[in-house]
Write a protein that holds these residues in place. Structure first.
Motif, PDB file in Angstrom:
ATOM      1  N   PRO A   1      -8.977   0.274   0.319  1.00 18.11           N
ATOM      2  CA  PRO A   1      -8.086   1.216   1.014  1.00 18.11           C
ATOM      3  C   PRO A   1      -8.464   2.667   0.708  1.00 18.11           C
ATOM      4  O   PRO A   1      -9.036   2.970  -0.341  1.00 18.11           O
ATOM      5  CB  PRO A   1      -6.707   0.879   0.436  1.00 18.11           C
ATOM      6  CG  PRO A   1      -6.834  -0.504  -0.088  1.00 18.11           C
ATOM      7  CD  PRO A   1      -8.236  -0.647  -0.558  1.00 18.11           C
TER       8      PRO A   1
ATOM      9  N   GLU B   1      -2.514   7.849  -3.866  1.00 21.26           N
ATOM     10  CA  GLU B   1      -1.653   7.200  -2.873  1.00 21.26           C
ATOM     11  C   GLU B   1      -0.718   8.210  -2.208  1.00 21.26           C
ATOM     12  O   GLU B   1      -0.507   8.168  -0.992  1.00 21.26           O
ATOM     13  CB  GLU B   1      -0.844   6.090  -3.531  1.00 21.26           C
ATOM     14  CG  GLU B   1      -1.659   4.872  -3.909  1.00 21.26           C
ATOM     15  CD  GLU B   1      -0.792   3.764  -4.494  1.00 21.26           C
ATOM     16  OE1 GLU B   1       0.425   3.988  -4.645  1.00 21.26           O
ATOM     17  OE2 GLU B   1      -1.335   2.690  -4.798  1.00 21.26           O
TER      18      GLU B   1
ATOM     19  N   ARG C   1      -9.206  -4.675   6.867  1.00 20.37           N
ATOM     20  CA  ARG C   1      -8.126  -3.695   6.774  1.00 20.37           C
ATOM     21  C   ARG C   1      -8.386  -2.532   7.745  1.00 20.37           C
ATOM     22  O   ARG C   1      -7.468  -2.044   8.408  1.00 20.37           O
ATOM     23  CB  ARG C   1      -8.024  -3.178   5.340  1.00 20.37           C
ATOM     24  CG  ARG C   1      -6.866  -2.223   5.092  1.00 20.37           C
ATOM     25  CD  ARG C   1      -5.533  -2.938   5.238  1.00 20.37           C
ATOM     26  NE  ARG C   1      -5.392  -4.061   4.360  1.00 20.37           N
ATOM     27  CZ  ARG C   1      -4.965  -4.002   3.099  1.00 20.37           C
ATOM     28  NH1 ARG C   1      -4.643  -2.852   2.577  1.00 20.37           N
ATOM     29  NH2 ARG C   1      -4.846  -5.087   2.368  1.00 20.37           N
TER      30      ARG C   1
ATOM     31  N   GLU D   1      -5.860  -1.395  10.905  1.00 21.99           N
ATOM     32  CA  GLU D   1      -5.303  -0.050  10.887  1.00 21.99           C
ATOM     33  C   GLU D   1      -5.703   0.715  12.144  1.00 21.99           C
ATOM     34  O   GLU D   1      -4.933   1.526  12.670  1.00 21.99           O
ATOM     35  CB  GLU D   1      -5.753   0.681   9.622  1.00 21.99           C
ATOM     36  CG  GLU D   1      -5.080   0.134   8.361  1.00 21.99           C
ATOM     37  CD  GLU D   1      -5.490   0.864   7.105  1.00 21.99           C
ATOM     38  OE1 GLU D   1      -6.452   1.665   7.163  1.00 21.99           O
ATOM     39  OE2 GLU D   1      -4.849   0.646   6.047  1.00 21.99           O
TER      40      GLU D   1
ATOM     41  N   SER E   1      -0.571   3.693   3.223  1.00 26.22           N
ATOM     42  CA  SER E   1      -0.999   2.869   2.091  1.00 26.22           C
ATOM     43  C   SER E   1       0.088   2.655   1.057  1.00 26.22           C
ATOM     44  O   SER E   1      -0.118   1.945   0.088  1.00 26.22           O
ATOM     45  CB  SER E   1      -2.217   3.511   1.411  1.00 26.22           C
ATOM     46  OG  SER E   1      -1.882   4.778   0.913  1.00 26.22           O
TER      47      SER E   1
END
Length: 720
Positions: A527, A546, A639, A643, A655
């Motif tokens: 990610p 994040e 992923r 997305e 995320s």
């Protein structure tokens, strides 16, 4: 755990077609199995289940509870981590004072303490005086009080000033060794007191992470545990891997208990973790023998203990012996002196870190200290060297801070010979020779050369670490070879490596090389927040990454974000904002980031195509304005692909989970995002449900579904 098919992962009805009664029955089975597994692992230190089996059982329970929220109860194992960060802590008054203990530091002081206690109680003891002591190791942690109602954990508080503490219930629930429901029925209110602590290995790992982010290190496990327990976000507390030992029940006599050791066994039966080392002895001579034994034996324990607590074992004597204003007369703490040893400082070497920081390191004549052989100790910076006046050839006194981190305490100046010159950090980098610089408001000297081999090596190790891009098999020795042979000059070069490039390296055959290339390939799908954390930007760890990624949703927006916009992100602030801005403004970093994107690393910041430009999608935008989170391994697409689908349908892939999240898509092996989503009451859908949701808006029958992400073998154990 019983070897029954219905208690194995997936052994029962997973809820897809289960009735309410079937789901309730399976949930009870799973909770029982998981609670038993946690008890055996965290309390008895005798794990019965493999980690993957435990994880599968927990996932099944999470999924069932998500489908049947009315069956969720406060004592469920899924309730350990959850809840949004709070504004602050509420003060709570203790039911009875949490007293501190008097300390003694020698056998003479110990005997004098008990003599005073007996004199104060003269006339109330038997003719032969006090006999029978409970000896318990003194854990270097944080005292807390736990409150249970009818066997369920309802409140936890810190000691505070002994009369009033802080409510840290949500944080204490994250401790897996702390029972949320007692193993035996205890009606009414029960208070249990104990110590929250951190194991040595977890403390070392935490400080290593903080050092990588150039954050101040914790001095000892107690400080680390205290800081973790007072986090406003329980998820942060959970990440610190705190543990708990129970040692006291205020109303033990009223519960029919006669002795302290008996009380500890009772607590163990209820499911609490209790020290295995506690013993009842008959005399002070035996107490002293217990203390002498653990003076060295304590260093073999996985946690730090700085002494022994000695209590009168007979609970009836506690009222007889009484207390002073601050401490009881029925208990005392024997504190071991900090172990210091004298050794020769052979030389001072200079290491160069990931961000170019020059750190002086003392190389010592090996000395056995606190259970291990110490040969190195960090001197941190030039100011620290000057303050202690440490010089090569000196004899120095060394100890372990918190029994873990080696440090030089002082110099034996009387033993200094020939007046050696003071040590000064070099004015040029010891690795690449570049002139060093001092940044404003900093003590540290830094090598400014981004191409310095030392910085490249440290940067690669950080990039490949588990908290970064998790490239299994890219160990320290292999990184050294890649840099020294000029195969890798920056992070993006990793993605140019081929099997033939690696096969000729030392201890790397063709099979190992092929597996490492596969691991590097797999890292492209990490990610974006993992990528940002792996870049090695000063002060930016996983949590900060994040927060930033959720706000800017990609590198393109981040590249143009102002320092003020960055600082406005909750949890970031001016210092981190300045660091991020300096990183992205560096021309070499911009080139590297563009190359990473070109190599397919999952931080593509290109704007989603419009419906008019995408023939696969009609004008409808079903996810318009929705914030969607994916967690776990997806089977039908990568992923990055899902997305991109969300973007094309008007949604915003994020995320991290928050109260603003529209729904969470759960794949195999979901992580903490699933737990947080469940706690916040977010809508949760399976991967298959997600595909069905978007099916009416696609015209190509899901081309991604035919190409599941390849599995990559773990090569972390391969020779380097």
């Amino acid at each position: 755990m019983p070897d029954r098919d219905d208690l194995r992962p997936g052994g029962g009805n997973n809820g897809s077609g289960a009735t309410e009664d079937e789901a309730a029955h399976r949930i009870l089975e799973l909770r029982s199995a998981i609670t038993r597994a946690e008890y055996l692992y965290y309390v008895e230190d005798a794990p019965e289940l493999q980690d993957d089996v435990y994880d599968a059982l927990l996932r099944e329970l999470q999924q069932l509870e998500a489908k049947h929220p009315n069956l969720v109860t406060p004592d469920s194992p899924t309730r350990r981590v959850g809840g949004a960060p709070r504004e602050g802590f509420v003060k709570v008054a203790h039911l009875s004072p949490m007293l501190s203990l008097d300390n003694v530091f020698s056998e003479e002081e110990l005997r004098a303490f008990w003599a005073r206690s007996l004199r104060e109680a003269e006339g109330h003891l038997w003719r032969d005086g006090l006999r029978g002591f409970a000896c318990e190791l003194k854990i270097d942690g944080l005292a807390v009080s736990l409150l249970y109602e009818d066997g369920l954990f309802v409140r936890g508080a810190t000691r505070g000033d002994g009369l009033v503490g802080e409510d840290v219930t949500a944080n204490l629930r994250t401790l897996r060794g702390l029972p949320l429901a007692l193993r035996k029925t205890v009606p009414g209110r029960l208070e249990v007191r104990g110590e929250v602590y951190m194991r040595r290995e977890d403390f070392a790992a935490l400080n290593e992470e903080r050092e990588e982010r150039e954050e101040p290190l914790f001095a000892n496990p107690r400080n680390a545990a205290a800081g973790a327990l007072r986090q406003l976000d329980p998820a942060v507390t959970a990440s610190r891997k705190l543990r708990f030992f129970a040692y006291f029940v205020p109303d033990a006599i009223q519960r029919g208990l006669a002795g302290q050791i008996e009380t500890l066994e009772w607590l163990r039966d209820l499911g609490f973790p209790v020290q295995d080392s506690s013993r009842r002895v008959e005399s002070l001579d035996q107490v002293c023998a217990f203390i002498a034994h653990w003076k060295e034996a304590r260093f073999s324990l996985p946690y730090v203990t700085d002494g022994v607590v000695i209590k009168a074992d007979d609970l009836r004597l506690w009222d007889v012996l009484g207390r002073t204003a601050k401490a009881p007369r029925w208990a005392v703490a024997f504190k071991y002196p900090a172990e210091e040893k004298r050794t020769l400082l052979r030389e001072i070497v200079v290491s160069v870190g990931r961000t170019g920081t020059l750190t002086p390191v003392a190389i010592l004549e090996p000395v056995h200290l606190a259970g291990t052989v110490v040969q190195r100790a960090s001197l941190h910076n030039q100011d620290e060297v000057a303050r202690k006046d440490v010089r090569v050839g000196d004899y120095v006194w060394v100890r372990k801070a918190g029994e873990i981190i080696p440090e030089i305490v002082r110099v034996d100046r009387d033993a200094r010979k020939d007046d050696p010159p003071p040590f000064l950090l070099p004015r040029t980098c010891p690795v690449c020779g570049s002139p060093v610089v001092t940044l404003p408001d900093e003590v540290a000297l830094r090598c400014p050369n981004r191409s310095c081999p030392a910085q490249i090596k440290e940067g690669l190790r950080h990039f490949a670490s588990r908290s970064g891009m998790d490239i299994r098999g890219l160990g320290e020795k292999l990184v050294d070879q890649l840099v020294e042979r000029n195969l890798v000059r920056n992070l993006a070069d990793l993605y140019d490596l081929r099997t033939e490039d690696l096969a000729g390296l030392e201890r790397m055959g063709e099979t190992s090389a092929r597996k490492l290339v596969a691991a590097i390939e797999a890292s492209r799908r990490r990610p974006p927040a993992r990528l940002l954390a792996a870049l090695g930007i000063r002060h930016v760890g996983s949590r900060t990454a994040e927060l930033i990624v959720e706000r800017f949703r990609g590198m393109e927006a981040l590249l143009t974000a102002t320092e003020e916009e960055l600082a406005a992100v909750d949890g970031v602030g001016p210092r981190i904002a300045a660091s991020v801005r300096a990183f992205v403004e560096d021309p070499e970093n911009r080139i590297m980031l563009r190359r990473l994107r070109e190599k397919g690393v999952a931080w593509e910041m290109e704007a989603a195509s419009s419906p008019e430009e995408d023939a696969d999608f009609p004008m409808e935008r079903p996810f318009l304005g929705m914030r969607i989170v994916f967690t776990g391994d997806l089977e039908r697409a990568t992923r990055g692909e899902v997305e991109e689908l969300v973007k094309r349908l008007g949604g915003v892939p994020t995320s991290s989970v928050s109260a603003k999240t529209s729904f969470v898509v759960v794949g195999r092996n979901p992580g903490s995002k699933f737990q947080k989503a469940t706690a916040l009451g977010c809508r949760i859908v399976s991967e298959e449900e997600f595909w069905q949701m978007i099916k009416p808006f696609r015209n190509d029958d899901f081309p991604f579904a035919a190409s599941p992400a390849p599995e990559v073998e773990d090569v972390s154990g391969l020779p380097e």
